[in-house]
Design an enzyme around this catalytic site. Structure first.
Site, PDB file in Angstrom:
ATOM      1  N   ASP A   1       0.853  -1.196   0.000  1.00  0.00           N
ATOM      2  CA  ASP A   1       0.000   0.000   0.000  1.00  0.00           C
ATOM      3  C   ASP A   1       0.890   1.247   0.000  1.00  0.00           C
ATOM      4  O   ASP A   1       2.021   1.178  -0.469  1.00  0.00           O
ATOM      5  CB  ASP A   1      -0.970  -0.055   1.194  1.00  0.00           C
ATOM      6  CG  ASP A   1      -2.281   0.660   0.883  1.00  0.00           C
ATOM      7  OD1 ASP A   1      -2.226   1.829   0.483  1.00  0.00           O
ATOM      8  OD2 ASP A   1      -3.363   0.050   1.038  1.00  0.00           O
TER       9      ASP A   1
ATOM     10  N   HIS B   1       2.092   2.052  -3.223  1.00  0.00           N
ATOM     11  CA  HIS B   1       1.156   2.985  -3.845  1.00  0.00           C
ATOM     12  C   HIS B   1       1.658   4.420  -3.806  1.00  0.00           C
ATOM     13  O   HIS B   1       0.907   5.346  -4.063  1.00  0.00           O
ATOM     14  CB  HIS B   1      -0.222   2.869  -3.179  1.00  0.00           C
ATOM     15  CG  HIS B   1      -0.895   1.550  -3.420  1.00  0.00           C
ATOM     16  ND1 HIS B   1      -2.124   1.220  -2.915  1.00  0.00           N
ATOM     17  CD2 HIS B   1      -0.497   0.467  -4.127  1.00  0.00           C
ATOM     18  CE1 HIS B   1      -2.454  -0.008  -3.300  1.00  0.00           C
ATOM     19  NE2 HIS B   1      -1.472  -0.483  -4.028  1.00  0.00           N
TER      20      HIS B   1
END
Ligand code: NAG
Ligand code: NAG
Ligand code: NAG
Length: 392
Positions: A217, A240
């Protein structure tokens, strides 16, 4: 006469100045910790903490290099009697592999209401694999524990620490003042869900330096009420990217202000530098952000403002974001985009992005010029800009 007057204050200064007081070391082995990776050392660590927290002298909790220490969730709570506690870890701490043991506890290791704590070295192994598998098979799973939580604290330093495979977020700094993170490594597989590297929210004066973060993430995520944040010399990927947001989930929300993100390498990440807000009404804002010197290597969305975040299309369709974004500068951002649109400003219809600045940006897509896309985004450019700016 003068001698008498001077003597007493000096004497008192030596007696009560903590930096001159004798430092004490508490070795966790002396409190019954067993470095065999299976015996539960939670109680031993808590006893060592009580001792360190209870002494008026500077204190070190020492975790020697003797294998692995198995710990359930531990809460290191303050306030303490001194403001100089060091947790010196020369080995690995392991979380329970059965995710049900700590998966509903919020945090595996939590520092709460402390002032003057330094965590040095060590590896924290969150053993998240079981929980990730559970989440992927969409069974009823606990949400998972943050590996290291720092809450309502000040003057905290985390250095030389490695965090592996957290169930959820690796490090969360929440409601803090003056926290330094440096020389940290965070690692989890690219497909591990919600394993954000470092999450900062409701905090003032956090710095993150010289770190390497690769997870499933965000490398760093920044929540509401974060001010005076500096992130410098970080290698991010997989993951991310660095994200301000998601913001504006709640109607009443404090803003994010004065954030500097400098000298970052993004390698094969989903996003580079991102600001993300829910598409729904909010009092939130983002003001005064500088993204300075970033290298993008095969990044899907190198520069992104997304004000239409609405997962599962619940409670926001047809609404627009109330979060006001202004004074965001992108300076010296170079490299390759894995998507054709390398610069995307998708801002709120009712609260357009204001005073966006692009300075010396060069992003290519498959060796060709990439594209830029703008909605409701106003600002200026200087230097050479590729792809061509679409700011109004
Ligand atoms: C902005 O944050 C930095 C830390 O990144 C700090 O040094 C500086 O004083 C802050 N500026 C203001 C105006 O508060
Ligand atoms: C930029 O960050 C990297 C770590 O990602 C570091 O090795 C390098 O020295 C930094 N460059 C400068 C100019 O500080
Ligand atoms: C990205 O990662 C690849 C593979 O690990 C490496 O060869 C490349 O040099 C990295 N890019 C940057 C900009 O560090």
């Amino acid at each position: 006469m003068a001698n008498h007057i001077n003597f007493f204050p000096a004497f008192l200064f030596i007696l009560f100045n903590p930096s001159l007081a004798i430092a004490v070391t508490y070795n966790v082995l002396n409190f019954g910790a067993k470095p065999d990776g299976v015996t539960d050392s939670t109680a031993a660590f808590l006893k060592a903490w009580s001792a360190a927290c209870g002494t008026p002298n500077p204190a070190t909790i020492y975790v020697p290099q003797e294998g692995k220490y198995f710990l359930r969730n531990v809460q290191f709570r303050g306030p303490c009697k001194n403001k100089a506690i060091t947790i010196h870890i020369d080995s690995t701490l392991v979380a329970p592999s059965d995710y049900n043991v700590i998966g509903n506890n919020g945090n595996w290791l939590l520092f709460d209401s402390v002032d003057g704590v330094s965590i040095r070295g060590g590896t924290l192994d969150g053993q998240g694999n079981g929980l990730w598998a559970c989440k992927k098979s969409s069974k009823n799973c606990p949400s998972g524990a943050t590996t290291l939580g720092i809450s309502k604290s000040k003057n905290v330093e985390i250095s030389g620490l490695t965090s592996l495979n957290s169930q959820m977020f690796h490090i969360v700094i929440n409601g803090c003042q003056d926290v330094k993170v440096k020389g940290v490594k965070v690692l989890a597989p690219r497909n591990s869900p919600n394993t954000d590297g470092i999450h900062v929210q409701m905090s003032v004066g956090v710095t993150i330096f010289n770190s390497k973060i690769g997870t499933g993430d965000d490398c760093v995520s920044i929540g509401p009420a974060t001010t005076n944040l500096l992130i410098q010399n970080v290698a991010c990927g997989p993951g991310h990217g660095i994200s301000i947001g998601s913001l504006g989930k709640d109607y009443r929300e404090a803003g994010v202000q004065n954030v500097t993100v400098k000298n970052i390498t993004f390698n094969n990440t989903q996003n580079g530098v991102r600001i993300k807000t829910w598409g729904r009404p909010s009092t939130g804002f983002v003001k005064g952000v500088l993204f300075h010197h970033a290298i993008m290597d095969n990044v899907h969305n190198p520069i992104l403002i997304d004000q239409n975040y609405c997962p599962n299309n619940k409670n926001c369709p047809g609404k627009v974001s109330g979060v006001k974004i202004s004074e965001v500068t992108y300076r010296d951002i170079q490299g390759t985009s894995a998507g054709q649109v390398a610069v995307k400003f998708d801002c709120s219809k009712t609260n357009p992005c204001q005073r966006i600045k692009l300075e010396n940006v060069k992003l290519t897509y498959k060796n060709q010029p990439a594209q830029a896309s703008c909605a409701n985004a106003a600002g200026t450019t200087s230097g050479s800009i590729e792809p061509t700016s679409c700011l109004y």
